[in-house]
Design an enzyme around this catalytic site. Structure first.
Site, PDB file in Angstrom:
ATOM      1  N   CYS A   2       0.840  -1.288  -0.030  1.00  0.00           N
ATOM      2  CA  CYS A   2      -0.130  -0.098   0.000  1.00  0.00           C
ATOM      3  C   CYS A   2       0.928   1.187  -0.075  1.00  0.00           C
ATOM      4  CB  CYS A   2      -0.867  -0.087   1.292  1.00  0.00           C
ATOM      5  SG  CYS A   2      -1.891  -1.521   1.390  1.00  0.00           S
ATOM      6  N   ARG A  27       4.713   0.733  -6.545  1.00  0.00           N
ATOM      7  CA  ARG A  27       4.748  -0.182  -5.550  1.00  0.00           C
ATOM      8  C   ARG A  27       3.754  -1.321  -5.754  1.00  0.00           C
ATOM      9  NH1 ARG A  27       6.626   2.628  -0.323  1.00  0.00           N
ATOM     10  NH2 ARG A  27       5.303   1.023   0.735  1.00  0.00           N
ATOM     11  N   TRP A  75      -3.120  -2.573  -1.903  1.00  0.00           N
ATOM     12  CA  TRP A  75      -2.598  -4.074  -2.288  1.00  0.00           C
ATOM     13  C   TRP A  75      -3.437  -4.891  -1.348  1.00  0.00           C
ATOM     14  CZ3 TRP A  75       0.230  -8.322  -0.334  1.00  0.00           C
ATOM     15  CH2 TRP A  75       0.665  -9.069  -1.319  1.00  0.00           C
ATOM     16  N   ASN A 101      -1.278   1.346   5.762  1.00  0.00           N
ATOM     17  CA  ASN A 101      -0.458   0.199   5.245  1.00  0.00           C
ATOM     18  C   ASN A 101      -0.088  -0.819   6.158  1.00  0.00           C
ATOM     19  OD1 ASN A 101       1.311  -1.264   3.713  1.00  0.00           O
ATOM     20  ND2 ASN A 101       2.797   0.482   3.710  1.00  0.00           N
ATOM     21  N   GLY A 102      -0.288  -2.078   6.196  1.00  0.00           N
ATOM     22  CA  GLY A 102       0.034  -3.129   7.047  1.00  0.00           C
ATOM     23  C   GLY A 102      -0.970  -4.018   7.402  1.00  0.00           C
ATOM     24  N   GLU A 487      17.541 -16.494 -10.923  1.00  0.00           N
ATOM     25  CA  GLU A 487      17.122 -15.025 -11.135  1.00  0.00           C
ATOM     26  C   GLU A 487      16.575 -14.903 -12.383  1.00  0.00           C
ATOM     27  OE1 GLU A 487      16.455 -12.588  -9.334  1.00  0.00           O
ATOM     28  OE2 GLU A 487      16.576 -10.979 -10.454  1.00  0.00           O
ATOM     29  N   LYS A 491      12.820 -13.778 -13.131  1.00  0.00           N
ATOM     30  CA  LYS A 491      12.550 -12.450 -13.871  1.00  0.00           C
ATOM     31  C   LYS A 491      11.465 -12.894 -14.885  1.00  0.00           C
ATOM     32  CE  LYS A 491      13.776 -10.206 -12.016  1.00  0.00           C
ATOM     33  NZ  LYS A 491      14.360  -9.467 -10.758  1.00  0.00           N
ATOM     34  N   GLU A 494       7.617 -13.619 -13.099  1.00  0.00           N
ATOM     35  CA  GLU A 494       6.838 -12.476 -12.508  1.00  0.00           C
ATOM     36  C   GLU A 494       6.555 -11.407 -13.669  1.00  0.00           C
ATOM     37  OE1 GLU A 494       9.544  -9.977  -9.908  1.00  0.00           O
ATOM     38  OE2 GLU A 494      11.312 -10.135 -11.033  1.00  0.00           O
ATOM     39  N   HIS A 510      17.988 -35.193 -12.773  1.00  0.00           N
ATOM     40  CA  HIS A 510      17.311 -36.019 -11.374  1.00  0.00           C
ATOM     41  C   HIS A 510      15.792 -35.541 -11.464  1.00  0.00           C
ATOM     42  CE1 HIS A 510      21.127 -37.247  -9.712  1.00  0.00           C
ATOM     43  NE2 HIS A 510      21.662 -35.991  -9.909  1.00  0.00           N
ATOM     44  N   LYS A 609       6.403  -3.559  -4.928  1.00  0.00           N
ATOM     45  CA  LYS A 609       7.691  -3.383  -4.958  1.00  0.00           C
ATOM     46  C   LYS A 609       8.178  -3.654  -3.448  1.00  0.00           C
ATOM     47  CE  LYS A 609      11.408  -2.164  -6.930  1.00  0.00           C
ATOM     48  NZ  LYS A 609      11.949  -3.154  -7.680  1.00  0.00           N
TER      49      LYS A 609
HETATM   50  C1  F6R Z   1      11.791  -9.644  -8.001  1.00  0.00           C
HETATM   51  C2  F6R Z   1      11.604  -9.095  -6.650  1.00  0.00           C
HETATM   52  C3  F6R Z   1      11.381  -9.476  -5.358  1.00  0.00           C
HETATM   53  C4  F6R Z   1      12.381  -8.750  -4.239  1.00  0.00           C
HETATM   54  C5  F6R Z   1      11.854  -9.203  -2.800  1.00  0.00           C
HETATM   55  C6  F6R Z   1      12.694  -8.685  -1.855  1.00  0.00           C
HETATM   56  O1  F6R Z   1      12.202  -9.062  -8.894  1.00  0.00           O
HETATM   57  O2  F6R Z   1      11.979  -7.688  -6.888  1.00  0.00           O
HETATM   58  O3  F6R Z   1      11.785 -10.847  -5.424  1.00  0.00           O
HETATM   59  O4  F6R Z   1      13.490  -9.235  -4.554  1.00  0.00           O
HETATM   60  O5  F6R Z   1      10.430  -8.697  -2.828  1.00  0.00           O
HETATM   61  O6  F6R Z   1      12.588  -7.242  -1.731  1.00  0.00           O
HETATM   62  P1  F6R Z   1      13.788  -6.384  -1.154  1.00  0.00           P
HETATM   63  O7  F6R Z   1      15.178  -6.385  -1.895  1.00  0.00           O
HETATM   64  O8  F6R Z   1      13.141  -4.912  -1.343  1.00  0.00           O
HETATM   65  O9  F6R Z   1      13.872  -6.772   0.391  1.00  0.00           O
END
Ligand code: F6R
Length: 614
Positions: A2, A27, A75, A101-102, A487, A491, A494, A510, A609
Site C-alpha cells: 500500500c 509499489r 494492495w 498500510n500493514g 534469477e 524475472k 514475474e 534428477h 515493490k
Molecule cells: C523480484 C523482486 C522481489 C524482491 C523481494 C525482496 O524481481 O523484486 O523478489 O527481490 O521482494 O525485496 P527487497 O530486496 O526490497 O527486500
C-alpha cells in the site's frame, strides 16, 4: 504494498495527492482513494478499484476543493480489490477518515467488540475496524483525535502506518507507525506525508522518518509534534533527502524496467565509487570496515533476504566462501525466523534488501538481534527501516528502482558482495596478491563490459519474439551461474506470467529432464569457467530430447554455438563476476517477452515493490 500520501498546508491538496499516488504506482496496488477537506469542513471522499487513472476519471468534475487531504493505493490483504475495500475508510459518523498500510492482526476480536457496541461495517478490511475503534475511544474518553489514536493503538496487534483526518478539524493530520514506513516532508508552510519519499521529493528535501510506535501530529497552526505511544515526547530529527526528481521519471524509455536495465553500467560504477582502486590494491566498504575484525572472527555469516535479493545472497555465499574462506549460509528471511534458528553473538547476520522495508527480512533481523548477533545490511534505499535497524552496512547506490522487477538492484548487490568478499579475503590473507590484483582490475572493468552486454538487446528481442508464446521455460546454470539461473527464471515468471524454473544444471537429470520436449526452451548459462565442459554436456542432453537451447556464452565460444539454437555472447570475465554480466541478457529476454505478451512489465499483477506485510 500500500502507498500512502498526505498533505496539510495552504495549497490545494488534490493535485499533490494524485501526483503522489501516481509516483507510488510502482509499489503495486489494486485500488486507490483520496479524502480532502478544507475550511468549509465538507469532506470529499472518493475511491475506486483499479489504477489511479480510474480514480481520476471517476472524480471527473466533482469537487476536489480543500487544503488538507490523504490518499492511498491499496494492495489487498483482507478482502478483494473493490470500491468498498479501497481506502480511505470512514468512521460510523463519517467524520473521521483513515488510510493504512500493514495488517491489524487482532482485527476480528476488535470488530466483534465494536459490533456489540452498535458499529456497522461496510467493508471486509481490518482498516475499517481501526477507524471505528478510534471513533469509539474518542467518544468514550472524550479526548482529542491525537489522544484517541494513541489510546486505540495500544489495543492493536500488528503492523501499521496510518494517517487519520477529522473533517471537523481541517488543520491537522495524525500519523502513526509500527513496522511499516512513514515519512513526513517539511515544507515552508506545509507538510507532506508519504509511505516513502517519492511523493515528497518534488516539494521538499527535508524529511522526518517516523520510528516504530511513534505517533505524530502535523498542523498548519502548531507544526509537527511527535510522541511515543507511551506518551513520551520525541524531538524530531530532520534529514536531507539525497534523491533527485529526474530519477523518478522514465527518461525517454517506454518502461522503468528497461531504463533501469540500461542504467547498470552507471549504477555498478556508482556502487564501486571510492570503494576500489586496483592500481593501489585498495578495496574497502567504509560502512562495514569497523566490523571487519568481528566478521573475520565470526562463526559464520548468515545471509538473510527474499526474492531477487536472496539470489544475490547466494552469489555472495559463493564469493565469500571461495575468496575469504568464511562459512556462509543463505536463508529465506521468512523461513529463518519461524524455524527456531540456532544463532548467537558469534554470528554475523547480513541482511540484503533493495527497499530496506521487506517485512520478513526486518522480522528476521529483529530475531537475530535479540539473540545477540551482529547485524549488517546491504540496502539500496537510503534511510530505509532495515538500514536503520542494522549495526552497520553498505548502500548499493543504484538509485531508486521503480520497476517492480528488480534489475539494477541485483547487479549492485552482487557488486557490493564482491567488494566485501575481496576486502575480507585481503584482510584474512586467503588470496594471493597477484590474484587479488587481477580480480580488482577485472571488477573495475565490469561497468564497461556491462555496456557491451547491453548491445545484445536487439538479439534478445529477436529471440524473445520466437519464444514469447511458450507456457514453460527452464533455466540452468552451475557454480556461480546457478543463482543466475534462479534469477533468470524469477524475472521471466514475474513479468510475463510464463511458468519458469531455475535449476543447477547437473540437477536436470534428477527430475526436470522429464519435462523436456520440442516445446521447452531451456536457457543455459554456459560461460567459460571450471564447469564449462559439464554444462556443454547438459546442453547435449537437452538437444538429444529435442529441447530448444538458448545459451549465454563467452565471446568467441565455438562449442556451444554448434549445439545450441541461439547463443548470446558476453565478454570474458573472471568466473566470480560472471553473474553480473550473465544476468543482463536474461533481464532483456524477460522484458521483451513480457512486452510482446502485452503484460504490464513495470507493475506486474499481484506484485508489490516493497513487501511490507509478512
Ligand atoms: C523480484 C523482486 C522481489 C524482491 C523481494 C525482496 O524481481 O523484486 O523478489 O527481490 O521482494 O525485496 P527487497 O530486496 O526490497 O527486500
Amino acid at each position: 504494498m500500500c502507498g500512502i500520501v498526505g498533505y496539510v498546508g495552504e495549497k490545494q491538496a488534490y493535485d499533490i495527492l494524485i501526483k503522489g499516488l501516481k509516483r507510488l504506482e510502482y509499489r503495486g496496488y489494486d485500488s486507490s482513494g483520496i479524502a480532502i477537506s478544507g475550511d468549509e469542513k465538507d469532506l470529499k471522499f472518493y475511491k475506486r478499484k483499479g489504477k489511479v487513472a480510474k480514480l481520476e476519471e471517476f472524480i471527473g468534475d466533482r469537487s476536489t476543493k480543500g487544503t488538507i487531504g490523504i490518499g492511498h493505493t491499496r494492495w489487498a490483504t483482507h478482502g478483494p480489490a473493490n470500491d468498498e475495500n479501497a481506502h480511505p475508510h470512514a468512521s460510523g459518523d463519517g467524520n473521521l477518515v483513515l488510510i493504512h498500510n500493514g495488517i491489524i492482526e487482532n482485527y476480528a476480536s476488535l470488530k466483534k467488540e465494536l459490533e456489540k457496541r452498535g458499529h456497522k461495517f461496510l467493508s471486509d478490511t481490518d482498516t475499517e475496524v481501526l477507524i471505528h475503534l478510534i471513533e469509539e475511544v474518542k467518544k468514550q474518553e472524550n479526548v482529542s483525535l491525537f489522544e484517541a489514536v494513541r489510546l486505540s493503538l495500544t489495543e492493536v496487534v500488528g503492523a501499521y502506518a496510518i494517517v487519520v483526518m477529522d473533517k471537523n478539524n481541517p488543520d491537522e493530520l495524525v500519523l502513526a507507525k509500527k513496522s511499516s514506513p512513514l515519512v513526513i516532508g517539511i515544507g515552508d508552510n506545509d507538510f507532506y506525508v508519504g509511505s516513502d519519499a517519492t511523493p515528497i521529493i518534488e516539494y521538499t528535501k527535508n524529511v522526518v522518518y517516523l520510528e516504530d510506535e511513534e505517533i505524530a501530529i502535523i498542523s498548519k497552526k502548531n507544526g509537527l509534534k511527535i510522541k511515543k505511544l507511551n506518551n513520551q515526547d520525541i524531538s524530531p530529527t530532520i534529514q536531507e533527502l539525497q534523491m533527485k526528481l529526474d530519477v523518478l521519471e522514465k527518461g525517454g524509455y517506454p518502461h522503468f524496467m528497461l531504463k533501469e536495465i540500461f542504467e547498470q553500467p552507471k549504477t555498478i560504477l556508482d556502487c564501486m565509487r571510492g570503494r576500489v582502486n586496483a592500481q593501489k590494491g585498495f578495496v574497502s566498504l567504509g560502512g562495514i570496515e569497523d566490523y571487519a575484525t568481528k566478521i573475520l572472527n565470526a562463526n559464520r555469516i548468515i545471509i538473510i533476504a527474499c526474492g531477487t535479493s536472496w539470489h544475490a545472497g547466494l552469489v555472495g555465499e559463493y564469493l565469500i566462501e571461495d575468496l575469504a574462506r568464511i562459512n556462509v549460509e543463505v536463508e529465506y528471511a521468512s523461513e529463518f525466523r519461524y524455524r527456531n534458528p540456532i544463532i548467537n553473538e558469534n554470528d554475523i547476520v547480513l541482511a540484503i534488501s533493495q527497499s530496506g522495508e521487506t517485512a520478513d527480512t526486518l522480522a528476521a533481523i529483529k530475531l537475530a538481534k535479540s539473540k545477540g548477533a551482529t547485524i549488517l545490511g546491504i540496502c539500496n534505499v537510503v534511510g530505509s527501516t532495515i538500514s536503520r535497524e542494522t549495526h552497520a552496512g553498505a548502500y548499493t547506490h543504484a538509485g531508486p528502482e521503480i520497476g517492480v522487477a528488480s534489475t539494477k538492484a541485483f547487479t549492485a548487490q552482487v557488486t557490493v558482495l564482491s567488494l566485501l568478499a575481496l576486502s575480507l579475503a585481503q584482510k584474512k590473507g586467503t588470496i594471493e596478491k597477484s590474484k587479488l590484483n587481477r580480480l580488482l582490475f577485472e571488477l573495475e572493468s565490469i561497468p564497461e563490459k556491462v555496456a557491451e552486454v547491453l548491445k545484445s538487446d536487439d538479439l534478445c528481442k529477436e529471440i524473445a519474439a520466437i519464444y514469447k508464446d511458450v507456457n514453460n521455460a527452464l533455466y540452468l546454470g552451475r557454480g556461480y551461474s546457478f543463482p543466475v539461473a534462479l534469477e533468470g527464471a524469477l524475472k521471466l515468471k514475474e513479468i510475463s506470467y510464463i511458468h519458469a524454473e531455475g535449476y543447477p544444471a547437473a540437477e536436470m537429470k534428477h527430475g526436470p529432464i522429464a519435462l523436456i520436449d520440442e516445446e521447452m526452451p531451456v536457457f543455459v548459462v554456459a560461460t567459460k569457467g571450471p564447469s564449462y565442459e559439464k554444462v556443454v554436456s547438459n546442453i547435449q542432453e537437452v538437444k538429444a530430447r529435442k529441447g530448444k537451447v538458448i545459451s549465454i556464452v563467452t565471446k568467441g565460444d565455438e562449442d556451444v554455438k554448434k549445439a545450441a539454437d541461439h547463443v548470446i555472447e558476453i565478454p570474458h570475465t573472471e568466473e566470480q563476476f560472471a553473474p553480473i554480466l550473465a544476468t543482463i541478457p536474461f533481464q532483456l529476454l524477460s522484458y521483451h517477452m513480457a512486452v510482446m505478451r502485452e503484460c504490464n512489465v513495470d507493475q506486474p499483477r499481484n506484485l508489490a515493490k516493497s513487501v511490507t506485510v509478512e
